[in-house]
Design a protein around this motif. Sequence first.
Motif, PDB file in Angstrom:
ATOM      1  N   ALA A 571       0.830  -1.199   0.000  1.00 12.80           N
ATOM      2  CA  ALA A 571       0.000   0.000   0.000  1.00 12.80           C
ATOM      3  C   ALA A 571       0.870   1.256   0.000  1.00 12.80           C
ATOM      4  O   ALA A 571       2.075   1.197   0.280  1.00 12.80           O
ATOM      5  CB  ALA A 571      -0.921  -0.012   1.225  1.00 12.80           C
ATOM      6  N   PRO A 572       0.284   2.411  -0.316  1.00 10.64           N
ATOM      7  CA  PRO A 572       1.053   3.667  -0.324  1.00 10.64           C
ATOM      8  C   PRO A 572       1.753   3.966   1.001  1.00 10.64           C
ATOM      9  O   PRO A 572       2.798   4.631   1.011  1.00 10.64           O
ATOM     10  CB  PRO A 572      -0.018   4.723  -0.638  1.00 10.64           C
ATOM     11  CG  PRO A 572      -1.057   3.987  -1.425  1.00 10.64           C
ATOM     12  CD  PRO A 572      -1.088   2.609  -0.832  1.00 10.64           C
ATOM     13  N   ASP A 573       1.211   3.468   2.124  1.00  7.98           N
ATOM     14  CA  ASP A 573       1.847   3.726   3.418  1.00  7.98           C
ATOM     15  C   ASP A 573       2.914   2.687   3.756  1.00  7.98           C
ATOM     16  O   ASP A 573       3.460   2.689   4.862  1.00  7.98           O
ATOM     17  CB  ASP A 573       0.803   3.796   4.537  1.00  7.98           C
ATOM     18  CG  ASP A 573       0.039   2.479   4.728  1.00  7.98           C
ATOM     19  OD1 ASP A 573       0.354   1.489   4.044  1.00  7.98           O
ATOM     20  OD2 ASP A 573      -0.892   2.465   5.558  1.00  7.98           O
ATOM     21  N   GLY A 574       3.208   1.776   2.822  1.00  9.75           N
ATOM     22  CA  GLY A 574       4.284   0.806   3.027  1.00  9.75           C
ATOM     23  C   GLY A 574       3.852  -0.505   3.634  1.00  9.75           C
ATOM     24  O   GLY A 574       4.657  -1.436   3.738  1.00  9.75           O
ATOM     25  N   ARG A 575       2.582  -0.615   4.027  1.00 13.55           N
ATOM     26  CA  ARG A 575       2.094  -1.871   4.609  1.00 13.55           C
ATOM     27  C   ARG A 575       1.642  -2.832   3.507  1.00 13.55           C
ATOM     28  O   ARG A 575       1.327  -2.408   2.394  1.00 13.55           O
ATOM     29  CB  ARG A 575       0.918  -1.588   5.550  1.00 13.55           C
ATOM     30  CG  ARG A 575       1.295  -0.869   6.813  1.00 13.55           C
ATOM     31  CD  ARG A 575       0.109  -0.756   7.756  1.00 13.55           C
ATOM     32  NE  ARG A 575      -0.889   0.204   7.289  1.00 13.55           N
ATOM     33  CZ  ARG A 575      -2.121   0.303   7.773  1.00 13.55           C
ATOM     34  NH1 ARG A 575      -2.522  -0.529   8.741  1.00 13.55           N
ATOM     35  NH2 ARG A 575      -2.955   1.197   7.306  1.00 13.55           N
ATOM     36  N   LEU A 576       1.588  -4.104   3.861  1.00 13.02           N
ATOM     37  CA  LEU A 576       0.988  -5.070   2.957  1.00 13.02           C
ATOM     38  C   LEU A 576      -0.505  -4.802   2.915  1.00 13.02           C
ATOM     39  O   LEU A 576      -1.155  -4.685   3.961  1.00 13.02           O
ATOM     40  CB  LEU A 576       1.262  -6.498   3.421  1.00 13.02           C
ATOM     41  CG  LEU A 576       0.957  -7.584   2.397  1.00 13.02           C
ATOM     42  CD1 LEU A 576       1.960  -7.543   1.255  1.00 13.02           C
ATOM     43  CD2 LEU A 576       0.962  -8.962   3.045  1.00 13.02           C
ATOM     44  N   GLN A 577      -1.053  -4.721   1.723  1.00 13.84           N
ATOM     45  CA  GLN A 577      -2.442  -4.330   1.542  1.00 13.84           C
ATOM     46  C   GLN A 577      -3.365  -5.500   1.860  1.00 13.84           C
ATOM     47  O   GLN A 577      -3.142  -6.614   1.390  1.00 13.84           O
ATOM     48  CB  GLN A 577      -2.619  -3.880   0.095  1.00 13.84           C
ATOM     49  CG  GLN A 577      -3.772  -2.954  -0.139  1.00 13.84           C
ATOM     50  CD  GLN A 577      -3.626  -2.216  -1.459  1.00 13.84           C
ATOM     51  OE1 GLN A 577      -2.789  -1.319  -1.577  1.00 13.84           O
ATOM     52  NE2 GLN A 577      -4.418  -2.595  -2.434  1.00 13.84           N
ATOM     53  N   VAL A 607      11.899 -13.576   4.570  1.00 14.02           N
ATOM     54  CA  VAL A 607      12.876 -12.505   4.781  1.00 14.02           C
ATOM     55  C   VAL A 607      13.918 -12.492   3.673  1.00 14.02           C
ATOM     56  O   VAL A 607      14.292 -11.425   3.158  1.00 14.02           O
ATOM     57  CB  VAL A 607      13.543 -12.662   6.163  1.00 14.02           C
ATOM     58  CG1 VAL A 607      14.709 -11.695   6.316  1.00 14.02           C
ATOM     59  CG2 VAL A 607      12.517 -12.438   7.274  1.00 14.02           C
ATOM     60  N   ASP A 608      14.379 -13.670   3.275  1.00 16.11           N
ATOM     61  CA  ASP A 608      15.439 -13.728   2.268  1.00 16.11           C
ATOM     62  C   ASP A 608      14.896 -13.780   0.847  1.00 16.11           C
ATOM     63  O   ASP A 608      15.519 -13.247  -0.082  1.00 16.11           O
ATOM     64  CB  ASP A 608      16.342 -14.940   2.518  1.00 16.11           C
ATOM     65  CG  ASP A 608      15.574 -16.248   2.613  1.00 16.11           C
ATOM     66  OD1 ASP A 608      14.342 -16.206   2.748  1.00 16.11           O
ATOM     67  OD2 ASP A 608      16.211 -17.317   2.567  1.00 16.11           O
ATOM     68  N   GLY A 609      13.721 -14.380   0.640  1.00 16.82           N
ATOM     69  CA  GLY A 609      13.202 -14.551  -0.710  1.00 16.82           C
ATOM     70  C   GLY A 609      12.396 -13.383  -1.233  1.00 16.82           C
ATOM     71  O   GLY A 609      12.448 -13.067  -2.427  1.00 16.82           O
ATOM     72  N   THR A 610      11.631 -12.720  -0.374  1.00 17.90           N
ATOM     73  CA  THR A 610      10.792 -11.581  -0.778  1.00 17.90           C
ATOM     74  C   THR A 610      10.972 -10.457   0.245  1.00 17.90           C
ATOM     75  O   THR A 610      10.054 -10.146   1.007  1.00 17.90           O
ATOM     76  CB  THR A 610       9.302 -11.983  -0.866  1.00 17.90           C
ATOM     77  OG1 THR A 610       8.879 -12.470   0.415  1.00 17.90           O
ATOM     78  CG2 THR A 610       9.085 -13.074  -1.904  1.00 17.90           C
ATOM     79  N   PRO A 611      12.147  -9.849   0.305  1.00 15.26           N
ATOM     80  CA  PRO A 611      12.427  -8.875   1.378  1.00 15.26           C
ATOM     81  C   PRO A 611      11.484  -7.676   1.394  1.00 15.26           C
ATOM     82  O   PRO A 611      11.139  -7.178   2.471  1.00 15.26           O
ATOM     83  CB  PRO A 611      13.872  -8.451   1.097  1.00 15.26           C
ATOM     84  CG  PRO A 611      14.137  -8.833  -0.329  1.00 15.26           C
ATOM     85  CD  PRO A 611      13.301 -10.036  -0.592  1.00 15.26           C
ATOM     86  N   ALA A 612      11.038  -7.216   0.227  1.00 13.19           N
ATOM     87  CA  ALA A 612      10.135  -6.059   0.212  1.00 13.19           C
ATOM     88  C   ALA A 612       8.793  -6.416   0.832  1.00 13.19           C
ATOM     89  O   ALA A 612       8.224  -5.635   1.610  1.00 13.19           O
ATOM     90  CB  ALA A 612       9.960  -5.560  -1.217  1.00 13.19           C
ATOM     91  N   LEU A 613       8.275  -7.589   0.485  1.00 16.97           N
ATOM     92  CA  LEU A 613       7.017  -8.023   1.076  1.00 16.97           C
ATOM     93  C   LEU A 613       7.179  -8.286   2.572  1.00 16.97           C
ATOM     94  O   LEU A 613       6.262  -8.018   3.364  1.00 16.97           O
ATOM     95  CB  LEU A 613       6.502  -9.277   0.375  1.00 16.97           C
ATOM     96  CG  LEU A 613       5.991  -9.094  -1.060  1.00 16.97           C
ATOM     97  CD1 LEU A 613       5.651 -10.450  -1.679  1.00 16.97           C
ATOM     98  CD2 LEU A 613       4.781  -8.169  -1.094  1.00 16.97           C
TER      99      LEU A 613
END
Length: 775
Positions: A571-577, A607-613
């Motif tokens: 989401a725009p606020d950086g959280r998972l939508q 943590v290692d495979g999808t760090p942004a998520l």
Amino acid sequence: MKWPSLLLAIFLPGSIMAFDSSTTIWATAPAAKFYDSSPLGNGRIGAMVFGGVGEDRIVLNESTVWSGGPQDADREDAYKVLPEIRNLLLHDENRKAQDLLQQNFICKGPGTSFGSAKDAPYGCYQILGNLRVRYLGEQATDYSRILDLKAATSIVSYKTDDGQIERKAFVSAPDQVFVYHVQASKGEKLNLDISMDRPENATSSVSGSHIRLAGQLKSGLPNVEGVRFLGHARVLNIGGQQHPDGAGIHVTNADEVLILVAAGTSMFDPHFEVTCLNQLERAAKRSFKDLNGRQIRDVRQFFSRVDLELPKTESSKLPTVERLAEQAKGKTDPDLAALYFNFGRYLLFSSSRPDSPLPANLQGIWAEELQTPWNGDFHLDINLQMNYWPAEVCNLSDCTKPLLDFLPKLVPNGRKTAKAYYNARGWVAHVVTNPWWFTSPGEGAGWGSTVSGGAWLTEHQWDHYAFTGDKTYLKSAYPVMKEAALFFTDMLIAEPKHGWLVTAPSNSPENTYIHPTQGNLNTCMGPTMDQQIVHELFENTIKASEILGVDPDFRKELQDKLAKLAPMQIAPDGRLQEWLEPYKEAEPHHRHVSHLYGLYPSNQITVDGTPALAEAAKKSLEARGDDGTGWSLAWKVNFWARLHDGNHALKILHRLLMPTGVEGYNYTNGGGTYSNLFDAHPPFQIDGNFGATAGIAEMLLQSRDGEITLLPALPDEWAAKGSVKGLRARGDLTVEINWRDGHVVEYRLTGPNAKTTKVTFGTGREPVKHKATNG
């Protein structure tokens, strides 16, 4: 009665302090409330022992004591309104869609009666009855009540003016009876009144040494017979006499008394009364020593599979309720986490065994009410699944059998529901179910239309294969997985902005979003948890078809649709939508954190495979806060463990272990943990115990296909020294870990893939010693 102000003598050499503080729950006074008493069970019969001196009340349960009955709750023509509901959602008319859903797309009839179905068709899990043992004329000092987890036995002992009394109680799986044994010593004699009762729908009768409590529950349906039940007790004594009358059995001047209780219902056994009597008579031919020995050997086969050692402190020596209070004040007690972990394992094999007729419900198999909270049913939007989170990793894979056997029985009704509401192939189950395999939506559109409950259950089928490597089981499970996936191939639609495939209609379990122009709503398209569950279902079904060498065309269809599923969004606020659109939550600290399903129990976020998520999931957790109901806190322990933050996971565990009623904590001060370590939702709901047990395991071991991580989330409080033996990892591996100062110093992998599995470490340097044993 005289109670000692402090039981210092209990710690003297040769005294009861021989017990292990990580496997024993003990108290210095009888239980005052249900949530103080000691739970016992054999996967079917449950008992709660209060340990009173003047009167000992034992709450008796049997897992199939359910009111209600089979019903047709589907609206056969609901699918006819589905195009209009979807069209409204596609045009952002969510309010109108939800109203139409409430009018035409809920279940037929009262459904769950909003959690109050004691006398309604949906039904309710209920108490079997009370066994009461009245002790005449006794005074007590040096009282102790113990629940020995390693023996699954409640032990009560105290001194009287004339001697010593010891009581042992357990529910035997080998003999299928509840056993209550009282022994007097040093000149004391036993004078007891024994009776059985139930608040309604039952009668008690006495004949010789037998007491029968029999009755029938209401089905809530015309011309449908409700479940009949029986609790059948037999009293045996050494020395003294028995005097039966209409009130019960009176024992006088005995040295030893043994009470055996068998229980059963008509749900799955039309000859349950004969079965009970046969069980009772077989058990009565054995001595108490023999019954006790068989019990201990049976329990050991489950309990001894895992051994967790965490640092002990002076708090380890305190009664359990004082340990909880001391930790709430900030005292360090790592061993309390080990006790809670062992208690969770104990509760699982006590409420769910390979031969249990039903899975563990919202209260395991322990209830004292006629109207159990939330009907004591099987909630499919996390709670039933959470009950079985610790099973595979904690080496209790065989205890998942009641769940895995229950799941295929949902399919026939689920097919009808899929056709009636979605005109779809395959099968579906929504938010709740019961022993008659209810699959219809709930009676409230705002919560009852979550569409992924059945699909979530199939994750346990795949996980059972992933942990065990049992291809024969996978072959039997595949048709259920395939039909669940088939439903979604028909049910998914393309949303208008990106053409992504999404579920519609559905909701994010029990949560409410704020629509920019239409106010607070629940109904939507493609909530994130749905998309994650469908993604996982498609992936697992694809892999299963490859392993089994079947259905290449269907596999290709799933692969094509998998690529078109709506992805997880930040989401725009950086959280998972949580929803397809970046809506705000009506309750920012809501107990459900459903959109993080991909983090746990799934492995879609790492943590290692999808760090942004993973970072977005972390921000979602921080925004949700560290408070919550019991099971919600347990889920958060797992989330923080998956994010490799052991200190935060332990912080949440400490909140879960907060004694109920502590000001400023956990769900308006009612949540936390009761003095017997039961989870306070509130009130008692067993999923929090199971979820936190899984969370402790996740702090020590995590696994994916072909890879395991040792100590991924070891908190500083546990770092000095510890070990765990017997945990299980995906790939049919058994794991042993020893650590010092936060570092792995030795580990062992045992299993067919031990030498080819990639091992990573959540803390520090390479281990001093590695052992891998194939086979």
